[in-house]
Scaffold this motif. Sequence first.
Motif: not given
Length: 300
Positions: A180-182, A188-201, A242-245
């Motif tokens: 998801h978008g960082e 406030h984000k919870e802790s998934s078993d695996l989180d991958i945070e993506l930068p804007d754009g 969304g803020r992604l690209g």
Amino acid sequence: MLKIAYSPIYHHPLPPGHRFPMVKYSLIPEQLLYEGTCSEDNFFTPEKLSEKQILRTHTAEYWEKLKTNSLTRQEERKTGFPLTPKLVEREITICQGTIDNAKHALEHGISMNIAGGTHHAYANSGEGFCLLNDICLASHWLLDNNLAKQILVVDLDVHQGNGTAKIMENESRVFTFSMHGEKNYPMHKESSDLDIELPDGTEDSLYLQTLENNLPRLIDEVQPDFIFFQSGVDILATDKLGRLGLSMDGCKQRDKFVLESCKQNNIPVAVNIGGGYSHKLSDIVDAHANTFRLAQEIYF
């Protein structure tokens, strides 16, 4: 045959000017029928979720507030909706649709919901356009009925599946993966078993490479016998929230990779469409429709 959960209550009207695009829930099946991707036989209408099933995942106090329309103003604001009995009926129909999808996916390899992916709902509260958590409800149903031993949640909506992560934090039989978008909602984000945070754009190449580097590894390590795929199209560059690209093709390639991974590994998958808030309604509908087109192409 591809089975698709859909009910007219999915597009229950909200007050004029509300930013949540309920109309997409009627336009997506219309488009799929018009272009011949699906026929009427593909669609089924879910019943309402039982109270017993709701209480397997959500607290009795919270459910009592929902069914008596008695959320506080603050609680209602967190959901993003003006709460009504019809909206609660909509939610329990959507959630039953996801449980039904799990049944159909076990039989056909894949099943889909025209709505669903209500991943911001917690056991004791709603937020972010989500009242009840359909993926958690359906995961509990599968586990309780001994129809799955290890579930993998692949949440590729642009927003973290915070409610899903919190509800399942102590359930080792459900592995939660959220990409998801960082800097996006929720703050406030919870802790998934695996989180991958993506930068804007983030654009197609980085997004798809990140997914390809992680999903096969997770399938190998987690060894799931069922997958829930949250296929939100709010990763598009055109999305208002969304803020992604990503391009339309990049979003389609994402879905293709996930569905082919499930098919090649013989893992049943239930798909929820999640979010999508592009400025042009046609972009929202087309991006979601691509997921259904790919399901027909890959599986049937």
